[in-house]
Design a protein around this motif. Structure first.
Motif, PDB file in Angstrom:
ATOM      1  N   GLY A 149       0.817  -1.217   0.000  1.00 49.69           N
ATOM      2  CA  GLY A 149       0.000   0.000   0.000  1.00 49.69           C
ATOM      3  C   GLY A 149       0.843   1.256   0.000  1.00 49.69           C
ATOM      4  O   GLY A 149       0.557   2.208  -0.741  1.00 49.69           O
ATOM      5  N   PHE A 150       1.895   1.274   0.804  1.00 49.46           N
ATOM      6  CA  PHE A 150       2.796   2.433   0.823  1.00 49.46           C
ATOM      7  C   PHE A 150       3.449   2.636  -0.539  1.00 49.46           C
ATOM      8  O   PHE A 150       3.568   3.763  -1.033  1.00 49.46           O
ATOM      9  N   MET A 232       8.736  -3.074   3.142  1.00 50.02           N
ATOM     10  CA  MET A 232       8.439  -1.958   4.029  1.00 50.02           C
ATOM     11  C   MET A 232       9.489  -0.857   3.876  1.00 50.02           C
ATOM     12  O   MET A 232       9.155   0.338   3.866  1.00 50.02           O
ATOM     13  N   PHE A 233      10.756  -1.238   3.741  1.00 48.49           N
ATOM     14  CA  PHE A 233      11.817  -0.252   3.545  1.00 48.49           C
ATOM     15  C   PHE A 233      11.592   0.522   2.244  1.00 48.49           C
ATOM     16  O   PHE A 233      11.694   1.755   2.211  1.00 48.49           O
ATOM     17  N   ILE A 234      11.273  -0.209   1.167  1.00 53.16           N
ATOM     18  CA  ILE A 234      11.007   0.444  -0.116  1.00 53.16           C
ATOM     19  C   ILE A 234       9.801   1.368   0.005  1.00 53.16           C
ATOM     20  O   ILE A 234       9.805   2.506  -0.492  1.00 53.16           O
ATOM     21  N   GLY A 235       8.747   0.888   0.663  1.00 49.77           N
ATOM     22  CA  GLY A 235       7.544   1.691   0.820  1.00 49.77           C
ATOM     23  C   GLY A 235       7.797   2.967   1.595  1.00 49.77           C
ATOM     24  O   GLY A 235       7.358   4.053   1.196  1.00 49.77           O
ATOM     25  N   LEU A 236       8.517   2.877   2.710  1.00 51.30           N
ATOM     26  CA  LEU A 236       8.810   4.057   3.523  1.00 51.30           C
ATOM     27  C   LEU A 236       9.721   5.032   2.773  1.00 51.30           C
ATOM     28  O   LEU A 236       9.572   6.255   2.904  1.00 51.30           O
ATOM     29  N   PHE A 237      10.666   4.498   2.006  1.00 53.40           N
ATOM     30  CA  PHE A 237      11.547   5.357   1.212  1.00 53.40           C
ATOM     31  C   PHE A 237      10.738   6.155   0.192  1.00 53.40           C
ATOM     32  O   PHE A 237      10.931   7.360   0.020  1.00 53.40           O
ATOM     33  N   SER A 243       6.630  12.751   0.229  1.00 54.75           N
ATOM     34  CA  SER A 243       6.392  13.809   1.224  1.00 54.75           C
ATOM     35  C   SER A 243       7.147  15.077   0.880  1.00 54.75           C
ATOM     36  O   SER A 243       6.641  16.186   1.069  1.00 54.75           O
ATOM     37  N   LYS A 244       8.369  14.926   0.365  1.00 47.88           N
ATOM     38  CA  LYS A 244       9.190  16.091   0.033  1.00 47.88           C
ATOM     39  C   LYS A 244       8.575  16.917  -1.090  1.00 47.88           C
ATOM     40  O   LYS A 244       8.835  18.121  -1.192  1.00 47.88           O
ATOM     41  N   ARG A 245       7.761  16.278  -1.922  1.00 47.14           N
ATOM     42  CA  ARG A 245       7.188  17.002  -3.063  1.00 47.14           C
ATOM     43  C   ARG A 245       5.825  17.610  -2.769  1.00 47.14           C
ATOM     44  O   ARG A 245       5.451  18.612  -3.383  1.00 47.14           O
ATOM     45  N   VAL A 246       5.058  17.002  -1.875  1.00 50.27           N
ATOM     46  CA  VAL A 246       3.677  17.452  -1.695  1.00 50.27           C
ATOM     47  C   VAL A 246       3.427  18.185  -0.387  1.00 50.27           C
ATOM     48  O   VAL A 246       2.449  18.928  -0.271  1.00 50.27           O
ATOM     49  N   GLU A 247       4.282  18.000   0.610  1.00 49.00           N
ATOM     50  CA  GLU A 247       4.053  18.674   1.886  1.00 49.00           C
ATOM     51  C   GLU A 247       4.517  20.123   1.814  1.00 49.00           C
ATOM     52  O   GLU A 247       5.611  20.400   1.320  1.00 49.00           O
ATOM     53  N   PRO A 248       3.701  21.077   2.288  1.00 49.20           N
ATOM     54  CA  PRO A 248       4.086  22.493   2.278  1.00 49.20           C
ATOM     55  C   PRO A 248       5.330  22.720   3.121  1.00 49.20           C
ATOM     56  O   PRO A 248       5.580  22.021   4.107  1.00 49.20           O
ATOM     57  N   GLU A 249       6.116  23.708   2.731  1.00 47.08           N
ATOM     58  CA  GLU A 249       7.324  24.057   3.485  1.00 47.08           C
ATOM     59  C   GLU A 249       6.939  24.743   4.794  1.00 47.08           C
ATOM     60  O   GLU A 249       6.009  25.514   4.842  1.00 47.08           O
TER      61      GLU A 249
END
Length: 249
Positions: A149-150, A232-237, A243-249
């Motif tokens: 899912g991630f 899980m490692f791939i998913g979290l990565f 997150s770096k692209r969509v989360e506001p600064e």
């Protein structure tokens, strides 16, 4: 935990609403799917190639499919409709995925437990022979489904093609997932190939714990843990990258 809990309640209300049975649809949906398949098998007097009870075989098989498939399906394209929530400082992309994954795990688990308890009570199923193996297989399927899912959720943020590819893959993986067969019934040369799929190990372990000595289950705990950790490692990565692209600064 408070953020994920709040997102979980929001997801329940937006998906199921406050009318009729409300949040009970969380496990009614997977339960209805499993019951529908079971009714079809029973009505057509379909067999699955063994003397195992059809009810037990269908409930253990289709419940396991719903676990990993629904987790990935619900995470696909989950960021866009909830992107406005990311303007809240405490809400992260991983929280959106966690809420959806937990909801699907809870629904599939409640459905599986209720159907098992009901059919055992009416005499159509026997109680599980080894509850530890059942729990082990179920936990593996939950972690595997969350990891996928991630991955699917993060990739679908890049392109909607990822979501379309996953749905195609889910249809192709369904008949290979172990829901319709036991690995022992297959020719020896195909057993090693089919056991490359992590979800097959979970289904085999689940049925091994349920049927006990009636079946010869093929699963490798070390392989299951390794696959879960890698995915899980791939998913979290990928989630961190999204997150770096969509989360506001």
């Amino acid at each position: 935990m408070r953020v994920v809990g709040a997102l979980l309640m929001r997801e329940i209300l937006t998906r199921y609403g406050r009318h009729n049975v409300g949040f009970l649809w969380i496990f009614f949906e997977p339960m209805m799917f499993t019951l529908g398949v079971l009714a079809l098998w029973t009505a057509t007097k379909a067999t699955h190639g063994s003397a195992l009870p059809v009810t037990s075989f269908a409930v253990t098989g289709y419940s396991s499919v719903l676990m990993w498939r629904n987790c990935a399906n619900r995470c696909a394209l989950a960021i866009l409709p909830n992107q406005s929530l990311l303007y809240h400082r405490n809400v992260r992309v991983i929280d959106l995925f966690m809420a959806r994954v937990l909801l699907e795990i809870a629904g599939a688990t409640m459905s599986f437990v209720f159907l098992t308890a009901f059919f055992v009570t009416v005499g159509l199923m026997q109680p599980p022979q080894d509850i530890t193996l059942v729990l082990g297989g179920w936990i593996h399927l939950a972690v595997f489904g969350s990891s996928v899912g991630f991955i699917v959720g993060a990739l679908s943020e890049r392109t909607e093609t990822a979501e379309r590819i996953w749905h195609t893959m889910a249809y192709l993986l369904f008949p290979l997932s172990g829901a319709l067969f036991m690995v022992e019934w297959m020719p020896a040369k195909f057993q090693k190939i089919i056991l490359l799929l992590p979800m097959v190990h979970g289904t085999e372990m689940l049925r091994g714990g349920y049927f006990g000595t009636l079946v010869k289950a093929h699963y490798d705990v070390g392989y299951m843990i390794t696959c879960d950790l890698i995915l899980m490692f791939i998913g979290l990565f990928l989630v961190n990258d999204a997150s770096k692209r969509v989360e506001p600064e």
